[in-house]
Design a protein around this motif. Sequence first.
Motif, mmCIF file in Angstrom:
data_model
loop_
_atom_site.group_PDB
_atom_site.id
_atom_site.type_symbol
_atom_site.label_atom_id
_atom_site.label_comp_id
_atom_site.label_asym_id
_atom_site.label_seq_id
_atom_site.Cartn_x
_atom_site.Cartn_y
_atom_site.Cartn_z
ATOM 1 N N HIS A 308 0.818 -1.212 0.000
ATOM 2 C CA HIS A 308 0.000 0.000 0.000
ATOM 3 C C HIS A 308 0.855 1.266 0.000
ATOM 4 N N ILE A 309 0.366 2.271 -0.696
ATOM 5 C CA ILE A 309 0.921 3.625 -0.635
ATOM 6 C C ILE A 309 -0.220 4.575 -0.313
ATOM 7 N N ARG A 310 -0.035 5.394 0.713
ATOM 8 C CA ARG A 310 -1.021 6.428 1.061
ATOM 9 C C ARG A 310 -0.511 7.752 0.505
ATOM 10 N N ILE A 311 -1.104 8.203 -0.600
ATOM 11 C CA ILE A 311 -0.635 9.443 -1.208
ATOM 12 C C ILE A 311 -1.187 10.625 -0.424
ATOM 13 N N THR A 371 3.038 7.512 3.108
ATOM 14 C CA THR A 371 3.285 6.327 3.930
ATOM 15 C C THR A 371 3.172 5.074 3.076
ATOM 16 N N VAL A 372 4.083 4.128 3.308
ATOM 17 C CA VAL A 372 4.087 2.844 2.606
ATOM 18 C C VAL A 372 4.039 1.737 3.653
ATOM 19 N N TRP A 373 3.174 0.745 3.449
ATOM 20 C CA TRP A 373 3.079 -0.358 4.398
ATOM 21 C C TRP A 373 2.603 -1.616 3.690
ATOM 22 N N VAL A 374 2.649 -2.742 4.399
ATOM 23 C CA VAL A 374 2.281 -4.040 3.836
ATOM 24 C C VAL A 374 1.352 -4.753 4.810
ATOM 25 N N THR A 375 0.314 -5.380 4.270
ATOM 26 C CA THR A 375 -0.564 -6.223 5.080
ATOM 27 C C THR A 375 -0.615 -7.618 4.459
ATOM 28 N N THR A 376 -0.968 -8.602 5.277
ATOM 29 C CA THR A 376 -1.124 -9.972 4.781
ATOM 30 C C THR A 376 -2.433 -10.548 5.300
ATOM 31 N N VAL A 377 -3.030 -11.423 4.509
ATOM 32 C CA VAL A 377 -4.269 -12.079 4.918
ATOM 33 C C VAL A 377 -4.029 -12.950 6.141
ATOM 34 N N GLU A 378 -2.815 -13.517 6.263
ATOM 35 C CA GLU A 378 -2.495 -14.353 7.424
ATOM 36 C C GLU A 378 -2.626 -13.579 8.724
ATOM 37 N N ARG A 379 -2.296 -12.292 8.686
ATOM 38 C CA ARG A 379 -2.324 -11.465 9.894
ATOM 39 C C ARG A 379 -3.712 -10.882 10.136
ATOM 40 N N SER A 380 -4.322 -10.323 9.094
ATOM 41 C CA SER A 380 -5.614 -9.655 9.254
ATOM 42 C C SER A 380 -6.210 -9.394 7.880
ATOM 43 N N LEU A 381 -7.520 -9.305 7.820
ATOM 44 C CA LEU A 381 -8.189 -8.938 6.572
ATOM 45 C C LEU A 381 -8.171 -7.431 6.357
ATOM 46 N N SER A 382 -7.756 -6.693 7.373
ATOM 47 C CA SER A 382 -7.698 -5.240 7.271
ATOM 48 C C SER A 382 -6.545 -4.813 6.365
ATOM 49 N N LEU A 383 -6.747 -3.702 5.656
ATOM 50 C CA LEU A 383 -5.707 -3.146 4.793
ATOM 51 C C LEU A 383 -5.136 -1.847 5.360
ATOM 52 N N LEU A 384 -5.487 -1.508 6.595
ATOM 53 C CA LEU A 384 -5.123 -0.219 7.163
ATOM 54 C C LEU A 384 -3.704 -0.222 7.731
ATOM 55 N N GLU A 385 -3.160 0.987 7.893
ATOM 56 C CA GLU A 385 -1.794 1.139 8.396
ATOM 57 C C GLU A 385 -1.595 0.467 9.747
#
Length: 400
Positions: A308-311, A371-385
């Motif tokens: 993710h990139i938050r512009i 801001t740049v960050w990464v999410t994974t389905v293994e951790r959570s279904l959320s895509l938030l920072e």
Amino acid sequence: MMAVWEGDRIRPGVVIVPGLTQTKDLKFVVEVAELLARNGWNVLTIDLRGHGDSRRLSAAMITGGWKETDDILGAVRHLREKTSSSSVAVVGFSMGGRSLVKAMAQDEGRLIAAGIAVTAPLAAGPPLAPPDPGVAPTPLGKFFLEFLGAPSFYEYYSRAAASYGVDLRTMEAQMPADASIARVKKPLLMLYALDDFQSLLQLKLGRHDGGIFSLAYRDTVRDNPHVRTLLVDRGNHAGMLYLSDPHWFALTMLTYLKHWQARDVDHVTAAAPPLDVLAEGQLEAHTARYQVVVRNHGPRAAGVVDVHIRIPPGARLEHCWAGFEGLGRCATDGTRLSWTLPRLTGGKTSAGPFVAVVDVSRMKKGPFATTVWVTTVERSLSLLEKDTVTIPQHVTLERR
């Protein structure tokens, strides 16, 4: 910068000390501090004298490890007093590591509970002398002189010595730490890499014992149970050793400090994310271009992975892609841009670059952050920072 846990649980503390020309706001310092804080430590990062905020607030000059000892011991006292930390360790990089060794020797086990010195130059260099007009400084030497704002090292350190009321030779004798390390009375891990460019430069200059990066100090601590040396194949110098493999470095650091500071404390952990992000930005006329690479340092594959990139507000997406322009467009949700990877193989695998070009022509002049960050389905279904599995990266650009 200080990060302090609230509540009545007793926690250990760590002071992080950057090296020559480095400051506490550098990427590797910020990330190491965040890793420690996430795992339960109270953390203080400092700028040594002559650096960053210390340089702006004080005229105290750099002494190559001599007076910097006082900076470290003062920081340890401050963290302990302000946080009631159960113990305080120190992690020092390059000259910060040399200063740490001298501080631990002077401290004699009273304040500093443990230390990690990363690629610390402990040995003495050649005696400083007026520069030879016929010999140009090395590129690295030029870089250091520009930072010091001096025509030569001889001129700068002569002024520094005078400012502390001693002559140059007296101050030079106080700089090395290869003799004082024998007096260390608490656990100290010395960490070096065989491909350290500064150590290799010493060899190129004909200092075949390694010069200031000589490891001959190991002979003096052979019978000292507190000092251990870890020599790795690669990783380069100072913060680059962290950046080359954040997962390995974090596990090494956290495991070592937990063992000596919080061995039986459950709320202090030694967990490091296997994924990390490298992000950079570039301003081009009326657009900002962001590039992101994701790395998996762990042994297992990760999936599904979302990048993710938050512009910034006011920016408008022009186009985005993954790998080659025109491929792998991103999904958009307001100011969030996202790419999905079904799987990212383990074992130091990289994916990217993920690229976004945004129009910033309508934004006000001045700095703006992404801001740049990464999410994974293994951790959570959320895509938030807040649900990131990596340490978020912040890229700041400025419209002039």
